[in-house]
Design a protein around this motif. Sequence first.
Motif, mmCIF file in Angstrom:
data_model
loop_
_atom_site.group_PDB
_atom_site.id
_atom_site.type_symbol
_atom_site.label_atom_id
_atom_site.label_comp_id
_atom_site.label_asym_id
_atom_site.label_seq_id
_atom_site.Cartn_x
_atom_site.Cartn_y
_atom_site.Cartn_z
ATOM 1 N N LEU A 17 0.551 -3.951 7.803
ATOM 2 C CA LEU A 17 1.353 -2.831 8.305
ATOM 3 C C LEU A 17 2.279 -2.272 7.220
ATOM 4 C CD1 LEU A 17 2.270 -4.094 11.878
ATOM 5 C CD2 LEU A 17 0.758 -2.197 11.285
ATOM 6 N N CYS A 18 2.860 -3.150 6.437
ATOM 7 C CA CYS A 18 3.737 -2.693 5.352
ATOM 8 C C CYS A 18 2.940 -1.952 4.281
ATOM 9 C CB CYS A 18 4.477 -3.872 4.739
ATOM 10 S SG CYS A 18 5.779 -4.521 5.791
ATOM 11 N N LEU A 19 1.746 -2.429 3.974
ATOM 12 C CA LEU A 19 0.910 -1.722 3.004
ATOM 13 C C LEU A 19 0.558 -0.325 3.507
ATOM 14 C CD1 LEU A 19 -1.552 -4.469 1.743
ATOM 15 C CD2 LEU A 19 0.139 -3.231 0.402
ATOM 16 N N ARG A 20 0.252 -0.235 4.791
ATOM 17 C CA ARG A 20 -0.064 1.075 5.361
ATOM 18 C C ARG A 20 1.164 1.989 5.316
ATOM 19 N NH1 ARG A 20 -2.372 5.315 5.402
ATOM 20 N NH2 ARG A 20 -2.685 6.421 7.333
ATOM 21 N N GLY A 21 2.330 1.435 5.614
ATOM 22 C CA GLY A 21 3.558 2.219 5.548
ATOM 23 C C GLY A 21 3.906 2.643 4.129
ATOM 24 N N LEU A 22 3.736 1.740 3.175
ATOM 25 C CA LEU A 22 4.003 2.077 1.779
ATOM 26 C C LEU A 22 3.056 3.156 1.284
ATOM 27 C CD1 LEU A 22 4.602 -1.485 0.273
ATOM 28 C CD2 LEU A 22 6.311 0.297 0.624
ATOM 29 N N GLN A 23 1.808 3.098 1.734
ATOM 30 C CA GLN A 23 0.845 4.125 1.343
ATOM 31 C C GLN A 23 1.182 5.455 2.019
ATOM 32 O OE1 GLN A 23 -3.051 3.695 2.941
ATOM 33 N NE2 GLN A 23 -3.944 5.216 1.594
ATOM 34 N N PHE A 24 1.548 5.407 3.292
ATOM 35 C CA PHE A 24 1.847 6.623 4.043
ATOM 36 C C PHE A 24 3.041 7.370 3.444
ATOM 37 C CE2 PHE A 24 4.004 8.839 7.551
ATOM 38 C CZ PHE A 24 2.976 9.673 7.968
ATOM 39 N N PHE A 25 4.063 6.647 3.037
ATOM 40 C CA PHE A 25 5.253 7.269 2.462
ATOM 41 C C PHE A 25 5.174 7.415 0.941
ATOM 42 C CE2 PHE A 25 6.974 5.589 6.494
ATOM 43 C CZ PHE A 25 7.369 6.800 7.036
ATOM 44 N N HIS A 26 3.995 7.182 0.370
ATOM 45 C CA HIS A 26 3.724 7.356 -1.061
ATOM 46 C C HIS A 26 4.650 6.493 -1.934
ATOM 47 C CE1 HIS A 26 1.068 10.603 0.017
ATOM 48 N NE2 HIS A 26 2.047 11.178 0.708
ATOM 49 N N LEU A 27 4.915 5.269 -1.480
ATOM 50 C CA LEU A 27 5.711 4.340 -2.271
ATOM 51 C C LEU A 27 4.837 3.478 -3.178
ATOM 52 C CD1 LEU A 27 8.288 3.310 0.454
ATOM 53 C CD2 LEU A 27 8.660 4.817 -1.494
ATOM 54 N N ILE A 28 3.526 3.520 -2.942
ATOM 55 C CA ILE A 28 2.568 2.906 -3.860
ATOM 56 C C ILE A 28 1.570 3.992 -4.255
ATOM 57 C CG2 ILE A 28 2.768 0.499 -3.123
ATOM 58 C CD1 ILE A 28 0.391 0.890 -1.285
ATOM 59 N N ASP A 29 1.113 3.927 -5.487
ATOM 60 C CA ASP A 29 0.222 4.964 -6.020
ATOM 61 C C ASP A 29 -1.252 4.605 -5.869
ATOM 62 O OD1 ASP A 29 2.395 6.477 -6.792
ATOM 63 O OD2 ASP A 29 2.477 5.574 -8.788
ATOM 64 N N TRP A 30 -1.573 3.633 -5.039
ATOM 65 C CA TRP A 30 -2.947 3.201 -4.880
ATOM 66 C C TRP A 30 -3.243 2.996 -3.394
ATOM 67 C CZ3 TRP A 30 -2.800 -1.864 -2.999
ATOM 68 C CH2 TRP A 30 -1.611 -2.553 -3.208
ATOM 69 N N ASN A 31 -4.519 2.992 -3.075
ATOM 70 C CA ASN A 31 -4.963 2.838 -1.695
ATOM 71 C C ASN A 31 -5.280 1.364 -1.442
ATOM 72 O OD1 ASN A 31 -6.050 3.089 0.829
ATOM 73 N ND2 ASN A 31 -7.706 4.454 0.232
ATOM 74 N N PRO A 32 -4.627 0.728 -0.459
ATOM 75 C CA PRO A 32 -4.892 -0.692 -0.205
ATOM 76 C C PRO A 32 -6.328 -1.013 0.180
ATOM 77 C CG PRO A 32 -2.875 -0.006 0.879
ATOM 78 C CD PRO A 32 -3.521 1.232 0.349
ATOM 79 N N ILE A 33 -7.032 -0.055 0.762
ATOM 80 C CA ILE A 33 -8.433 -0.309 1.115
ATOM 81 C C ILE A 33 -9.372 0.435 0.168
ATOM 82 C CG2 ILE A 33 -8.027 -0.912 3.524
ATOM 83 C CD1 ILE A 33 -8.816 1.939 4.274
ATOM 84 N N GLY A 34 -8.876 0.836 -0.978
ATOM 85 C CA GLY A 34 -9.692 1.555 -1.950
ATOM 86 C C GLY A 34 -10.709 0.686 -2.657
ATOM 87 N N PHE A 35 -10.548 -0.631 -2.574
ATOM 88 C CA PHE A 35 -11.499 -1.520 -3.252
ATOM 89 C C PHE A 35 -12.867 -1.492 -2.586
ATOM 90 C CE2 PHE A 35 -9.566 -4.182 -0.027
ATOM 91 C CZ PHE A 35 -10.607 -4.964 0.438
ATOM 92 N N TYR A 36 -12.945 -1.027 -1.346
ATOM 93 C CA TYR A 36 -14.253 -0.922 -0.687
ATOM 94 C C TYR A 36 -15.161 0.065 -1.421
ATOM 95 C CZ TYR A 36 -12.249 -3.416 3.306
ATOM 96 O OH TYR A 36 -11.655 -4.351 4.103
ATOM 97 N N LYS A 37 -14.600 1.206 -1.844
ATOM 98 C CA LYS A 37 -15.399 2.196 -2.581
ATOM 99 C C LYS A 37 -15.751 1.681 -3.971
ATOM 100 C CE LYS A 37 -13.719 6.321 -0.298
ATOM 101 N NZ LYS A 37 -12.963 7.555 -0.423
ATOM 102 N N LYS A 38 -14.784 1.021 -4.605
ATOM 103 C CA LYS A 38 -15.002 0.531 -5.966
ATOM 104 C C LYS A 38 -16.102 -0.525 -5.998
ATOM 105 C CE LYS A 38 -12.497 -1.395 -9.877
ATOM 106 N NZ LYS A 38 -11.210 -1.872 -10.369
ATOM 107 N N TRP A 39 -16.092 -1.417 -5.016
ATOM 108 C CA TRP A 39 -17.081 -2.491 -4.974
ATOM 109 C C TRP A 39 -18.277 -2.143 -4.093
ATOM 110 C CZ3 TRP A 39 -13.049 -6.884 -3.960
ATOM 111 C CH2 TRP A 39 -12.330 -7.095 -5.125
ATOM 112 N N GLU A 40 -18.287 -0.945 -3.523
ATOM 113 C CA GLU A 40 -19.363 -0.457 -2.663
ATOM 114 C C GLU A 40 -19.608 -1.387 -1.483
ATOM 115 O OE1 GLU A 40 -22.724 0.263 -5.185
ATOM 116 O OE2 GLU A 40 -21.651 1.763 -6.368
ATOM 117 N N LEU A 41 -18.524 -1.756 -0.809
ATOM 118 C CA LEU A 41 -18.590 -2.587 0.391
ATOM 119 C C LEU A 41 -18.104 -1.780 1.592
ATOM 120 C CD1 LEU A 41 -16.897 -5.831 -0.957
ATOM 121 C CD2 LEU A 41 -19.303 -5.535 -0.475
ATOM 122 N N PHE A 42 -18.782 -1.854 2.686
ATOM 123 C CA PHE A 42 -18.355 -1.263 3.956
ATOM 124 C C PHE A 42 -17.916 0.191 3.815
ATOM 125 C CE2 PHE A 42 -16.843 -5.796 4.186
ATOM 126 C CZ PHE A 42 -17.929 -6.255 4.899
#
Length: 141
Positions: A17-42
Amino acid sequence: MKVAIITSIVSALVLALCLRGLQFFHLIDWNPIGFYKKWELFEDSSKLFQWSFLTFILFLFGLFLYITLRYVHIIPAVLSSFLLGLIFTITLEWIVLDLPLQSASFKKLSIPFMVVVICLLRFLLETANFHQKEHTAQKGN
């Protein structure tokens, strides 16, 4: 073991939930679930499944930390959670953001992300230390 599972579930849910909140408010410059595209999973899966799977991974990581670090109750949880949190967050963001090894790269690291991880590690370690001391005291009686 029941306490370890419940503690790990709570920490995984709060971190997701905190990761989603940090992403929503642009407090982190990366997507927490972005590794799925990078590793071509799900890639074709829904966002709910991707976040659920990330939460499951965080649960397993939290359970592993709880079980292994409960025997290190000699070191204060404040110190160990601070050091582990800093090492983990700096390494993770360095890899995710692909930062160069320069001192200017430290300005791009997310302090709110570091604080969230350190607080959750402190929660895990304090709970593990408390229950290990309680278990040891019950064995002595």
